[in-house]
Design a protein around this motif. Structure first.
Motif, PDB file in Angstrom:
ATOM      1  N   ASP A 130       0.832  -1.209   0.000  1.00 23.68           N
ATOM      2  CA  ASP A 130       0.000   0.000   0.000  1.00 23.68           C
ATOM      3  C   ASP A 130       0.864   1.256   0.000  1.00 23.68           C
ATOM      4  N   TYR A 131       1.947   1.220   0.765  1.00 20.85           N
ATOM      5  CA  TYR A 131       2.835   2.390   0.814  1.00 20.85           C
ATOM      6  C   TYR A 131       3.543   2.585  -0.536  1.00 20.85           C
ATOM      7  N   LYS A 143       1.665   4.175  -3.333  1.00 22.92           N
ATOM      8  CA  LYS A 143       1.580   5.631  -3.252  1.00 22.92           C
ATOM      9  C   LYS A 143       2.944   6.272  -3.541  1.00 22.92           C
ATOM     10  N   TYR A 144       3.994   5.568  -3.184  1.00 22.66           N
ATOM     11  CA  TYR A 144       5.356   6.107  -3.334  1.00 22.66           C
ATOM     12  C   TYR A 144       5.780   6.151  -4.800  1.00 22.66           C
ATOM     13  N   GLY A 166       4.416   9.029   2.686  1.00 27.17           N
ATOM     14  CA  GLY A 166       3.074   8.607   2.312  1.00 27.17           C
ATOM     15  C   GLY A 166       1.950   9.238   3.105  1.00 27.17           C
ATOM     16  N   LYS A 195       4.877   5.799  -9.057  1.00 28.17           N
ATOM     17  CA  LYS A 195       3.874   5.824 -10.119  1.00 28.17           C
ATOM     18  C   LYS A 195       3.937   4.484 -10.860  1.00 28.17           C
ATOM     19  N   THR A 228      -1.018  11.847   4.059  1.00 31.40           N
ATOM     20  CA  THR A 228      -1.977  12.654   3.304  1.00 31.40           C
ATOM     21  C   THR A 228      -1.882  14.109   3.748  1.00 31.40           C
TER      22      THR A 228
END
Length: 422
Positions: free
Chosen positions: A72-73, A76-77, A237, A79, A239
């Motif tokens: 999951d991390y 986001k880290y 990561g 592309k 928000t």
């Protein structure tokens, strides 16, 4: 419930209610070792019904949770396509790309001035437009204009508005000074022109200008003192709302929207770097994110299309990725080698990354740390239960709409009783 020795289903219960499960487990007084998943409810019921029983958390579920948090991390880290510059070891853009990015920041007026100079130096129009990031049609249009037409065309709506305001202000200053020369008092001028006396006094000063002193000066952002911390949190990561909560502890009093806009501009800037690399034919390698994620589960020799050389470049350019992969690899080694003495040090190392995804995993295993340590020490696992649940679901689907728990219970136990053990 499955017997570890015979691999047969002993019993099942149609409930997860704590009281009912406790009562059910107490009907089996000879339980000494229980392998289960990481459910805190099951931990509680086993502790109440059999406080002396050894509880073993399932290794598969522990490792699956860790890799899920890490995935999951990394989603986001990274592309979908991870950019690697082959020619350089660090994240350096080649000279052509740097020039293109710098030229992209120029105004249109600065670009056409520079374009005319390059044209006089003998460069072709296409080459100039590519270098300055200009549309050749706009270049031809501006080239056909004289200086006055070009100057009028290049003015933005903001510049035009500013000039008009400046003209009106100059007229007002001239009117104030003219009336003052005709022996009007400051109070009378202020009353006739609906102005404040302070403004009239200011306009009578010969050094006053119609141009605002702050015009063209970039205002300081409320985020400026916190940019370094924000960039680190983005890398981990977090928000925009989470970043806002953290930097407010250090004195930030702005909104989350300001942080969100900064993050959006940062992403756009990174995307422009990628596009400029692509359009300027920069020697760069793209690695699919899916291949990098596979290293959470498999060694590199089992990942097709990913070489050790490429991985080294990724690790050098994205050190955070290497930390995550090394963390998972070390945890897997601890499980396989039964190195119980290393688990506390591993948890400290994981916490030191200050990654909210990893911290969630650490929080989960800390609540059930005894069972997790037993999973490292003992060989017991939940494989039998998982396989039996699969079998149970097959029987249930076969009996679809003709099924009840009592019938399912009797059929499953009858099949288990008559099953031969290999």
């Amino acid at each position: 419930m499955i017997d570890i020795e015979t691999h047969r289903v002993i019993d099942l219960i149609p409930s997860r209610d704590c009281e009912e499960v406790v009562k059910w487990l107490k009907s089996y007084p000879n339980l000494h070792v229980v392998s289960r998943d990481g459910s805190i409810t099951y931990k509680k019921t086993i502790t109440i019904s059999h406080p002396k029983a050894i509880q073993v958390s399932d290794r598969f579920h522990i490792l699956k949770n860790l890799t899920s948090y890490c995935k999951d991390y990394l989603m986001k880290y990274f592309k979908a396509k991870v950019i690697i510059d082959i020619e350089t070891k660090m994240e350096v853009i080649n000279t052509t790309t740097k020039s293109t990015i710098q030229n992209k920041k120029l105004t249109l007026e600065e670009k056409i001035t520079k374009a005319i100079q390059l044209l006089d130096d003998g460069l072709g129009k296409s080459q100039i437009c590519r270098q300055l990031n200009m549309d050749i049609r706009v270049f031809n249009k501006l080239l056909a204009m004289n200086n006055y037409e070009r100057s009028a065309y290049l003015k933005s709506s903001l510049q035009i508005s500013h000039e008009k305001k400046g003209e009106r202000k100059l007229e007002l200053i001239a009117t104030v000074r003219d009336r003052h020369n005709n022996k009007y008092s400051i109070r009378a001028i202020a009353r006739n022109l609906s102005m404040a006396c302070e403004a009239v006094t200011k306009y009578l000063d010969e050094t006053v200008s119609a141009i605002n002193g702050n015009y063209g000066v970039k205002r300081k952002s409320i985020l400026d003192p916190f940019l370094e911390e924000i960039n680190k949190l983005i890398d981990k990561g977090f928000t925009s709302s989470e970043i806002g909560n953290l930097i407010r502890l250090n004195g930030y009093n702005g909104s989350d929207i300001t942080i969100r806009h900064y993050i959006d501009r940062l992403k756009k800037s990174n995307h422009e770097i990628y596009i400029n690399n692509k359009t300027s034919h920069c020697t760069a390698e793209l690695v699919e994110r899916t291949k990098l994620l596979k290293l959470l589960y498999n060694p590199i020799i089992k990942v097709k299309g990913l070489s050790i050389e490429t991985l080294n470049k990724v690790n050098e350019k994205y050190p955070r990725y290497k930390e995550i992969i090394d963390l998972v690899s070390e945890f897997r080694t601890i499980l396989k080698s039964k190195a119980i003495t290393k688990i506390n040090k591993w948890m400290e190392q994981a916490c030191s990354l200050n990654n909210k995804f990893i911290n969630s995993f650490i929080h989960g295993i800390t609540r059930d740390i005894t069972a997790v340590k037993n999973a490292i020490i003992y060989d017991y696992n939940n494989g039998l239960a998982e396989g039996s649940v699969n079998k149970l679901k097959v029987i249930k689907r076969i009996m679809y709409r003709r099924n009840s728990f009592d019938m399912l219970y009797k059929k499953l136990l009858w099949l288990e009783k008559n099953r031969k053990i290999n």
